[in-house]
Design an enzyme around this catalytic site. Structure first.
Site, PDB file in Angstrom:
ATOM      1  N   ARG A  41      24.399  56.176  71.576  1.00  0.00           N
ATOM      2  CA  ARG A  41      25.496  55.679  72.771  1.00  0.00           C
ATOM      3  C   ARG A  41      26.381  54.638  72.315  1.00  0.00           C
ATOM      4  O   ARG A  41      27.313  54.211  72.518  1.00  0.00           O
ATOM      5  CB  ARG A  41      24.704  55.638  73.971  1.00  0.00           C
ATOM      6  CG  ARG A  41      24.406  56.907  74.720  1.00  0.00           C
ATOM      7  CD  ARG A  41      23.344  56.862  75.825  1.00  0.00           C
ATOM      8  NE  ARG A  41      24.012  56.169  77.046  1.00  0.00           N
ATOM      9  CZ  ARG A  41      23.245  55.493  77.733  1.00  0.00           C
ATOM     10  NH1 ARG A  41      21.833  55.497  77.543  1.00  0.00           N
ATOM     11  NH2 ARG A  41      23.888  54.767  78.932  1.00  0.00           N
ATOM     12  N   ARG A  49      36.766  56.740  78.311  1.00  0.00           N
ATOM     13  CA  ARG A  49      36.001  56.386  77.260  1.00  0.00           C
ATOM     14  C   ARG A  49      36.494  56.573  75.922  1.00  0.00           C
ATOM     15  O   ARG A  49      35.722  56.373  74.866  1.00  0.00           O
ATOM     16  CB  ARG A  49      34.656  57.144  77.495  1.00  0.00           C
ATOM     17  CG  ARG A  49      33.393  56.583  77.895  1.00  0.00           C
ATOM     18  CD  ARG A  49      32.356  57.445  77.908  1.00  0.00           C
ATOM     19  NE  ARG A  49      31.102  56.764  77.936  1.00  0.00           N
ATOM     20  CZ  ARG A  49      30.345  56.436  79.087  1.00  0.00           C
ATOM     21  NH1 ARG A  49      31.037  56.760  80.324  1.00  0.00           N
ATOM     22  NH2 ARG A  49      29.023  55.879  79.285  1.00  0.00           N
ATOM     23  N   LYS A  54      28.172  47.867  84.427  1.00  0.00           N
ATOM     24  CA  LYS A  54      29.259  48.709  85.257  1.00  0.00           C
ATOM     25  C   LYS A  54      29.100  49.108  86.342  1.00  0.00           C
ATOM     26  O   LYS A  54      29.548  48.807  87.580  1.00  0.00           O
ATOM     27  CB  LYS A  54      30.111  49.612  84.380  1.00  0.00           C
ATOM     28  CG  LYS A  54      30.569  49.267  83.104  1.00  0.00           C
ATOM     29  CD  LYS A  54      31.342  50.129  82.310  1.00  0.00           C
ATOM     30  CE  LYS A  54      30.434  51.602  81.957  1.00  0.00           C
ATOM     31  NZ  LYS A  54      29.507  50.963  80.728  1.00  0.00           N
TER      32      LYS A  54
END
Ligand code: AMP
Length: 222
Positions: A172, A89, A13
């Site tokens: 993560r 998110r 990204k």
């Protein structure tokens, strides 16, 4: 034009945003970069966010949403449009973003979903290095700095983000699957989602993305 870049950590990204901000003349808004800046400046928000970032968890929604609201509704630099990298998110953030954008009557144009496979993601994350001063991105194999440990762009120190260590990467990725992946569907239902194969290089992904924008009749800086 207002775009979201959505995808797992290591999908590229940030690298893609760096290319696109030049090509499209858009601002690059990375909540990860903003939070790291808050930590560097030792602000109250930074102090609060630090322990979440270092353990690979999501920073509480209200802190991040506050940063974003400020940025997209107040900062004149984002008037011409922006690339959102790392936000939203989770579903709550996606809904909050929609509310903020509705208030200022500036809806998102597209959500670019960068789909990447696990081996590619792992290799990118474990090899990633970042300039502590200017945020330039490097990779020990694919794009090492000319002089080891020194940024090509600003001569600042190049380091490995603490959350790019193997044990934190696992957390993560789990957080991504549990909290972030469901918003793919949220945007699909809104008809805004475009899927891109992000195992490819950022340059190739950029070409594909530009083709999509052209096909959709969106041209530069619109
Ligand atoms: P990134 O640079 O996008 O990989 O983000 C690094 C870390 O910052 C993440 O692992 C989270 O701890 C935190 N972070 C960045 N963006 C958000 C967000 N939208 N919501 C919550 N935490 C975030």
């Amino acid at each position: 034009m207002r775009l979201v870049l959505l995808g797992p950590p290591g999908a590229g990204k940030g690298t893609l945003a760096n290319l696109l901000k030049e090509t499209l003349g858009l601002a690059h808004i990375s909540t990860g970069d903003m939070l790291r800046e808050e930590i560097k400046n030792n602000t109250a928000l930074g102090q609060e966010a630090k322990r979440f970032i270092e353990t690979g968890k999501l920073v509480p929604d209200e802190l991040v949403t506050r940063l974003i609201r400020q940025k997209i509704s107040v900062d004149p630099q984002v008037k011409r449009g922006y690339l959102l990298d790392g936000f939203p998110r989770n579903k709550q953030q996606a809904e909050d973003l929609d509310k903020i954008l509705e208030q200022i009557q500036q809806p998102l144009d597209y959500v670019m979903y960068l789909e990447a496979t696990l081996p590619v993601i792992s290799a990118r994350l474990t090899g990633r290095r970042v300039c502590k001063r200017c945020g330039a991105l490097f990779h020990i194999k694919n794009k090492p700095p000319k002089k080891e440990g020194v940024c090509d762009r600003c001569s600042g120190p190049v380091y490995q983000r603490p959350d790019d260590k193997e044990e934190t990467i696992k957390t993560r990725l789990d957080v991504y699957l549990k909290d972030t992946a469901p918003i793919i569907d949220y945007y699909k239902k809104q008809g805004k989602l475009k899927k891109l194969d992000a195992d490819q290089s950022a340059e190739v992904v950029q070409d594909v993305l530009m083709k999509i924008l052209n096909e959709e009749g969106k041209h530069h800086n619109s």
